[in-house]
Scaffold this motif. Structure first.
Motif, PDB file in Angstrom:
ATOM      1  N   THR A  23       0.841  -1.197   0.000  1.00 29.58           N
ATOM      2  CA  THR A  23       0.000   0.000   0.000  1.00 29.58           C
ATOM      3  C   THR A  23       0.874   1.243   0.000  1.00 29.58           C
ATOM      4  OG1 THR A  23      -0.053   0.163   2.401  1.00 29.58           O
ATOM      5  CG2 THR A  23      -1.704  -1.262   1.361  1.00 29.58           C
ATOM      6  N   GLU A  24       0.236   2.382  -0.277  1.00 31.40           N
ATOM      7  CA  GLU A  24       0.961   3.644  -0.268  1.00 31.40           C
ATOM      8  C   GLU A  24       1.573   3.896   1.109  1.00 31.40           C
ATOM      9  OE1 GLU A  24       2.219   6.832  -2.709  1.00 31.40           O
ATOM     10  OE2 GLU A  24       1.049   5.036  -3.160  1.00 31.40           O
ATOM     11  N   GLU A  25       0.816   3.600   2.137  1.00 28.00           N
ATOM     12  CA  GLU A  25       1.310   3.806   3.493  1.00 28.00           C
ATOM     13  C   GLU A  25       2.538   2.934   3.779  1.00 28.00           C
ATOM     14  OE1 GLU A  25      -0.300   3.443   8.128  1.00 28.00           O
ATOM     15  OE2 GLU A  25      -1.625   2.962   6.435  1.00 28.00           O
ATOM     16  N   GLN A  26       2.510   1.706   3.294  1.00 31.59           N
ATOM     17  CA  GLN A  26       3.644   0.814   3.512  1.00 31.59           C
ATOM     18  C   GLN A  26       4.875   1.282   2.736  1.00 31.59           C
ATOM     19  OE1 GLN A  26       1.595  -2.769   2.309  1.00 31.59           O
ATOM     20  NE2 GLN A  26       1.439  -3.518   4.435  1.00 31.59           N
ATOM     21  N   LEU A  27       4.674   1.755   1.515  1.00 29.13           N
ATOM     22  CA  LEU A  27       5.795   2.270   0.732  1.00 29.13           C
ATOM     23  C   LEU A  27       6.408   3.497   1.405  1.00 29.13           C
ATOM     24  CD1 LEU A  27       4.317   1.895  -2.855  1.00 29.13           C
ATOM     25  CD2 LEU A  27       6.206   0.588  -1.896  1.00 29.13           C
ATOM     26  N   GLU A  28       5.556   4.349   1.957  1.00 33.08           N
ATOM     27  CA  GLU A  28       6.074   5.517   2.654  1.00 33.08           C
ATOM     28  C   GLU A  28       6.864   5.098   3.896  1.00 33.08           C
ATOM     29  OE1 GLU A  28       2.658   7.881   3.425  1.00 33.08           O
ATOM     30  OE2 GLU A  28       2.475   8.607   1.347  1.00 33.08           O
ATOM     31  N   TRP A  29       6.395   4.066   4.572  1.00 37.34           N
ATOM     32  CA  TRP A  29       7.132   3.555   5.737  1.00 37.34           C
ATOM     33  C   TRP A  29       8.513   3.078   5.319  1.00 37.34           C
ATOM     34  CZ3 TRP A  29       9.597  -0.807   7.326  1.00 37.34           C
ATOM     35  CH2 TRP A  29       9.850  -0.948   8.693  1.00 37.34           C
ATOM     36  N   PHE A  88      17.812 -11.248   4.848  1.00 37.28           N
ATOM     37  CA  PHE A  88      16.407 -11.568   4.608  1.00 37.28           C
ATOM     38  C   PHE A  88      15.898 -12.694   5.505  1.00 37.28           C
ATOM     39  CE2 PHE A  88      18.945 -13.670   1.310  1.00 37.28           C
ATOM     40  CZ  PHE A  88      18.625 -14.998   1.496  1.00 37.28           C
ATOM     41  N   GLN A  89      16.749 -13.192   6.432  1.00 39.67           N
ATOM     42  CA  GLN A  89      16.292 -14.143   7.450  1.00 39.67           C
ATOM     43  C   GLN A  89      16.249 -13.507   8.832  1.00 39.67           C
ATOM     44  OE1 GLN A  89      18.778 -17.615   7.169  1.00 39.67           O
ATOM     45  NE2 GLN A  89      17.774 -18.359   5.325  1.00 39.67           N
ATOM     46  N   ALA A  90      16.280 -12.187   8.870  1.00 44.81           N
ATOM     47  CA  ALA A  90      16.289 -11.493  10.156  1.00 44.81           C
ATOM     48  C   ALA A  90      15.031 -11.779  10.967  1.00 44.81           C
ATOM     49  CB  ALA A  90      16.437  -9.988   9.936  1.00 44.81           C
ATOM     50  N   TYR A  91      13.905 -12.074  10.296  1.00 46.82           N
ATOM     51  CA  TYR A  91      12.659 -12.322  11.012  1.00 46.82           C
ATOM     52  C   TYR A  91      12.721 -13.594  11.872  1.00 46.82           C
ATOM     53  CZ  TYR A  91      11.773 -15.766   7.357  1.00 46.82           C
ATOM     54  OH  TYR A  91      11.871 -16.829   6.505  1.00 46.82           O
ATOM     55  N   LEU A  92      13.729 -14.463  11.632  1.00 47.10           N
ATOM     56  CA  LEU A  92      13.881 -15.682  12.422  1.00 47.10           C
ATOM     57  C   LEU A  92      14.587 -15.416  13.751  1.00 47.10           C
ATOM     58  CD1 LEU A  92      14.915 -18.112   9.561  1.00 47.10           C
ATOM     59  CD2 LEU A  92      12.752 -18.148  10.817  1.00 47.10           C
ATOM     60  N   GLY A  93      15.142 -14.224  13.899  1.00 46.70           N
ATOM     61  CA  GLY A  93      15.783 -13.873  15.154  1.00 46.70           C
ATOM     62  C   GLY A  93      16.996 -14.727  15.453  1.00 46.70           C
ATOM     63  N   PHE A 120      13.699  -4.578   9.113  1.00 46.92           N
ATOM     64  CA  PHE A 120      13.154  -5.587   8.190  1.00 46.92           C
ATOM     65  C   PHE A 120      12.396  -6.666   8.976  1.00 46.92           C
ATOM     66  CE2 PHE A 120      13.636  -9.731   6.090  1.00 46.92           C
ATOM     67  CZ  PHE A 120      13.011  -9.470   4.888  1.00 46.92           C
ATOM     68  N   ALA A 121      12.979  -7.107  10.105  1.00 44.48           N
ATOM     69  CA  ALA A 121      12.309  -8.119  10.923  1.00 44.48           C
ATOM     70  C   ALA A 121      10.993  -7.589  11.462  1.00 44.48           C
ATOM     71  CB  ALA A 121      13.231  -8.538  12.071  1.00 44.48           C
ATOM     72  N   ARG A 122      10.993  -6.339  11.931  1.00 41.15           N
ATOM     73  CA  ARG A 122       9.749  -5.775  12.468  1.00 41.15           C
ATOM     74  C   ARG A 122       8.693  -5.626  11.377  1.00 41.15           C
ATOM     75  NH1 ARG A 122      11.661  -1.329  14.369  1.00 41.15           N
ATOM     76  NH2 ARG A 122      10.646   0.259  13.104  1.00 41.15           N
ATOM     77  N   MET A 123       9.114  -5.208  10.178  1.00 39.75           N
ATOM     78  CA  MET A 123       8.191  -5.071   9.051  1.00 39.75           C
ATOM     79  C   MET A 123       7.534  -6.407   8.719  1.00 39.75           C
ATOM     80  SD  MET A 123       9.107  -4.394   5.056  1.00 39.75           S
ATOM     81  CE  MET A 123       9.571  -6.111   4.898  1.00 39.75           C
ATOM     82  N   MET A 124       8.322  -7.472   8.634  1.00 40.04           N
ATOM     83  CA  MET A 124       7.777  -8.781   8.295  1.00 40.04           C
ATOM     84  C   MET A 124       6.783  -9.249   9.352  1.00 40.04           C
ATOM     85  SD  MET A 124       9.009  -9.918   5.391  1.00 40.04           S
ATOM     86  CE  MET A 124       8.813 -11.687   5.509  1.00 40.04           C
ATOM     87  N   PRO A 129       2.149 -11.375   9.410  1.00 35.53           N
ATOM     88  CA  PRO A 129       2.317 -12.330  10.523  1.00 35.53           C
ATOM     89  C   PRO A 129       2.071 -13.777  10.118  1.00 35.53           C
ATOM     90  CG  PRO A 129       0.319 -11.011  10.779  1.00 35.53           C
ATOM     91  CD  PRO A 129       1.103 -10.374   9.684  1.00 35.53           C
ATOM     92  N   MET A 130       1.049 -14.023   9.286  1.00 35.29           N
ATOM     93  CA  MET A 130       0.780 -15.402   8.873  1.00 35.29           C
ATOM     94  C   MET A 130       1.905 -15.925   7.983  1.00 35.29           C
ATOM     95  SD  MET A 130      -2.534 -16.955   6.887  1.00 35.29           S
ATOM     96  CE  MET A 130      -2.551 -18.668   6.355  1.00 35.29           C
ATOM     97  N   ALA A 131       2.356 -15.064   7.073  1.00 36.04           N
ATOM     98  CA  ALA A 131       3.446 -15.488   6.187  1.00 36.04           C
ATOM     99  C   ALA A 131       4.708 -15.796   6.988  1.00 36.04           C
ATOM    100  CB  ALA A 131       3.718 -14.399   5.144  1.00 36.04           C
TER     101      ALA A 131
END
Length: 493
Positions: A23-29, A88-93, A120-124, A129-131
């Motif tokens: 979304t536009e809001e996400q791109l701005e973030w 790109f695996q930062a979401y795994l902590g 990047f981890a926080r964004m994912m 969350p389901m993904a």
């Protein structure tokens, strides 16, 4: 490294396939939390460094490479905008090591959208969350599956080794048991004959000489146990000579005594000394008493050899398993190779000639010895299977610049050219169904390359197949992993 920052453009991000559904809001973030950075031609980050940023190519050309031994091997080169790399695996902590899995460099001045790993981890986690849960399950599940398969492969190898070790231990144990039973009989017979000799007053004077001859016979039997064995023809000739001497003096069953005396290294000169010490009347009893003595010594030699063999096998098993050793240590590769070859002797079989071409002057190296033994096991097993258990297996060590080379060469039919590129793939096997898992070489590759920062290569022509393992002479600068085969051969995105 010269890096220039510039403003982030929402329209440019929207044009990328990676972000086109946002979304536009996400791109701005993204523009607010990240930024655009320009790099001159050169390195962006190196494999093994802490993964601090997520990179998306906006313009330019990038090359991704993996370290194999001392070399960087290019795995991907592209100018396609939108390709991504980095954290790109930062979401795994902290469930996985947060390091770069490959090196990234640019060949021309290039621009990237850059987002820090924590953002990047926080964004994912916030946006998908389901993904994230599904990706976590996929990644961690695949890793757990790989670990389970690896453990299964190790258990299969252990089962095969255990069967071979049981067979190898059973032979000397059974020999020692048989020798002990025979020894008891011979000692009883020796006591009987000695009593008969001592009972005749006329023979008592000869007992001292017989005891001296007995000691000399025992000494000769001990020497014979360590001497080079006689050939079949020479053994037969000596037995004929001793048997003829005994028959000429009227002794019954001379052939049985001759075999024992010749085995102990005794000849007709020694028999003449016995005859001189006892006289004709007592010769038969004296020789049979001495025969019991010699047999007793030979049986004790057999028991000693059997128990030494058992101790050697137990020592090889301890060396092979490394159960009483630290997992990471400085080792002599030749000790590991010797223990593995000894453990696999039963599986290798008598029809395979094993040649050791070891450079014993090579230095000890830092390594995980238990896992290297697993590599040796896999490569030896493959070589023996390829030769259909008949041929020559040559194991060679040599210096190779700043590495130590261990080469396994077999005289089998070779690996066809069309499948050489696939032999290190997991689950790929040329063995019949039920005889191979297709994981031995994959596990070996990961132990050598991922764990030890070495190299494993195959060279093959009919009659000459070589697996070449190169191991660094010095420890890597970073701490080694604790599990050599827990991570698959990861490919860059």
């Amino acid at each position: 490294m010269n890096v220039r920052k510039s403003p982030c453009s929402v329209p440019e991000l929207r044009s990328l396939f990676l972000f086109e559904k946002l979304t536009e809001e996400q791109l701005e973030w993204l523009c607010r939390e990240g930024g655009v950075e320009s790099f001159e031609a050169g390195p962006v980050y190196a494999e093994g460094d802490p993964a601090t940023c997520f990179y998306v190519l906006l313009e330019g050309t990038v090359v991704m490479s993996r370290r194999v031994g001392a070399d960087d091997v290019e795995v991907s080169r592209t100018a396609q905008t939108g390709v991504y790399a980095g954290a790109f695996q930062a979401y795994l902590g902290d469930r996985v090591p947060q390091v770069y899995n490959q090196s990234l460099r640019t060949t021309v001045p290039s621009r990237f959208y850059v987002l820090s790993a924590d953002r990047f981890a926080r964004m994912m986690q916030d946006w998908f969350p389901m993904a994230v849960h599904m990706l976590e399950g996929l990644f961690l599940g695949a890793r757990n599956t790989q670990q389970a398969v690896d453990r299964r492969e190790r258990l299969l190898a252990l089962g095969s080794l255990s069967a071979g070790l049981t067979h190898e231990l059973n032979n000397p144990a059974a020999a020692a048991q048989r020798a002990t039973a025979r020894l008891r009989e011979r000692v009883a017979g020796m006591r009987h004959k000695l009593g008969a000799l001592a009972g005749d007053p006329g023979r008592r004077a000869a007992i001292a000489s017989l005891v001296e001859l007995q000691e000399r016979a025992v000494e000769q039997a001990a020497k014979a146990a360590h001497a080079t064995p006689l050939g079949p023809v020479e053994t037969s000739d000596r037995e004929d000579e001793v048997a003829d001497w005994l028959e000429d003096r009227g002794m019954a069953g001379g052939w049985d005594l001759a075999a024992t005396f010749v085995q102990a290294g005794l000849d007709t000169d020694w028999l003449e000394q016995v005859a001189e010490a006892t006289g004709p009347a007592a010769l038969d009893g004296a020789l049979r008493w001495l025969n019991y003595t010699v047999e007793t010594e030979l049986l004790m030699n057999e028991i000693q050899e059997s128990t030494t063999r058992i101790s050697s096998l137990v020592g090889a098993a301890r060396q092979y398993s490394q159960l009483d050793r630290a997992p990471y240590q400085v080792v002599d590769v030749h000790e590991l190779l010797d223990s593995t070859l000894q453990m696999l002797a039963g599986k290798i079989g008598p029809a395979v000639r094993v040649v050791r071409e070891f450079d014993r002057a090579l230095p000890r190296i830092p390594a995980f010895p238990g896992e290297l033994n697993q590599v040796w096991t896999n490569l030896i097993d493959n070589a023996v299977s390829a030769m259909d258990r008949t041929g020559t297996l040559t194991v060679r060590t040599a210096p190779d610049r700043d590495h130590l080379l261990v080469e396994f060469r077999d005289t089998g039919p070779g690996v066809p050219e069309e499948i050489r590129e696939r032999v290190f793939e997991p689950f790929f096997t040329t063995k019949p169904v039920g005889e191979g898992t297709g994981l031995g070489l994959d596990i070996s590759w990961r132990i050598v390359v991922n764990k030890h920062h070495g190299d494993l290569q195959l060279e093959s022509v009919p009659g000459d197949t070589r697996f070449r393992v190169r191991l660094p002479l010095t420890a890597p600068s970073s701490e080694p992993e604790t599990d050599p085969v827990s991570s698959a051969k990861e490919e860059p995105a």
